[in-house]
Design an enzyme around this catalytic site. Structure first.
Site, short mmCIF file in Angstrom:
data_model
loop_
_atom_site.label_atom_id
_atom_site.label_comp_id
_atom_site.label_asym_id
_atom_site.label_seq_id
_atom_site.Cartn_x
_atom_site.Cartn_y
_atom_site.Cartn_z
N GLU A 82 0.48 -1.33 -0.09
CA GLU A 82 0.13 0.07 -0.12
C GLU A 82 0.96 1.62 -0.07
OE1 GLU A 82 -2.78 -0.53 -0.47
OE2 GLU A 82 -3.62 -2.97 0.11
N HIS A 167 -1.76 -5.79 2.20
CA HIS A 167 -2.77 -6.55 1.91
C HIS A 167 -2.53 -7.33 1.53
CE1 HIS A 167 -6.07 -2.72 2.59
NE2 HIS A 167 -6.27 -4.54 3.36
#
Ligand code: PCA
Length: 221
Positions: A82, A167
């Site tokens: 991210e 993630h």
């Protein structure tokens, strides 16, 4: 004598009616492990808006050198590194306490967003070179993962800690039972090996004295 580096690795409890969360399965497997001379401490975070930050803050009181926060993102097919955390909670589903905040800031009066202070491009390139599919993701969403990512960056801003969020795809056991169209998944062993590789890359980056990145660290190709 030089203190060994300390890594905080967080994962979330299962949410959304699931009984597993790859982020916690990976984090707990690496608890106590030494990676490139740095010791990993795993921490489970509740998937509850009102509780996750207190648990995180407690662990950050004893400031680590590197913090890698992990979360599950169903539908992603690789390690999603991210880039940015945004100052908004906008929940698509209720959290594990039944709360579903809509358009509420993570931190009233805080900046609109924080960048990861991990070398996101080097991480993606290093993971891919080691055989683990990875990409930079432009959004960590607006659920509990984004809340934790934002609070992490907010708390550690200017402290010289390298911190960020990745993630992970679903586990095959989860994907097999997921309603709707088939979703990608990775076996837990592969996810653990990939995160271990990511941590080794982050330790090497830090050992080279390459400080916070705060902005991109190069082209991906
Ligand atoms: N994924 C959710 C919250 C916990 C998790 O593992 C998210 O992406 O916000």
């Amino acid at each position: 004598m030089l203190q060994p580096m300390r890594i905080l690795l967080t994962g979330f409890e299962p949410f959304g009616g699931q009984s597993l969360n790859p982020s916690w399965e990976v984090a707990r497997a690496l608890h106590g492990v030494w990676v490139a001379g740095a010791q990993v401490t795993a921490l489970q975070l509740p998937c509850v808006f009102a509780q996750a930050l207190a648990t995180l803050q407690q662990a950050l009181a004893d400031v680590p050198d590197i913090v890698l926060a992990l979360g599950q993102a169903e539908g992603r097919c690789d390690f999603s590194v991210e880039r940015v955390a945004i100052n908004v909670l906008d929940a698509r589903i209720p959290d594990n306490a039944g709360q579903q905040p809509i358009d509420i800031p993570v931190s009233a009066g805080g900046p609109a967003a924080y960048f990861s202070t991990l070398p996101i491009k080097s991480l993606v390139l290093g993971l891919k070179a080691a055989g683990f599919p990875a990409s930079v993701s432009p959004s960590a969403g607006s659920f509990v993962c984004n809340q934790v990512f934002y609070a992490l960056q907010h708390t550690l801003a200017g402290r010289g800690v390298h911190s960020g969020f990745v993630h992970l795809p679903l586990l095959p056991e989860q994907a097999a039972q997921w309603p709707g169209p088939a979703l990608p998944s990775w076996p837990v062993g592969l996810q653990i090996a990939g995160v271990q590789q990511a941590l080794a890359l982050l330790v090497a980056h830090r050992q080279q004295g390459l400080g916070d990145v705060a902005w991109g660290d190069g082209a991906l190709n």
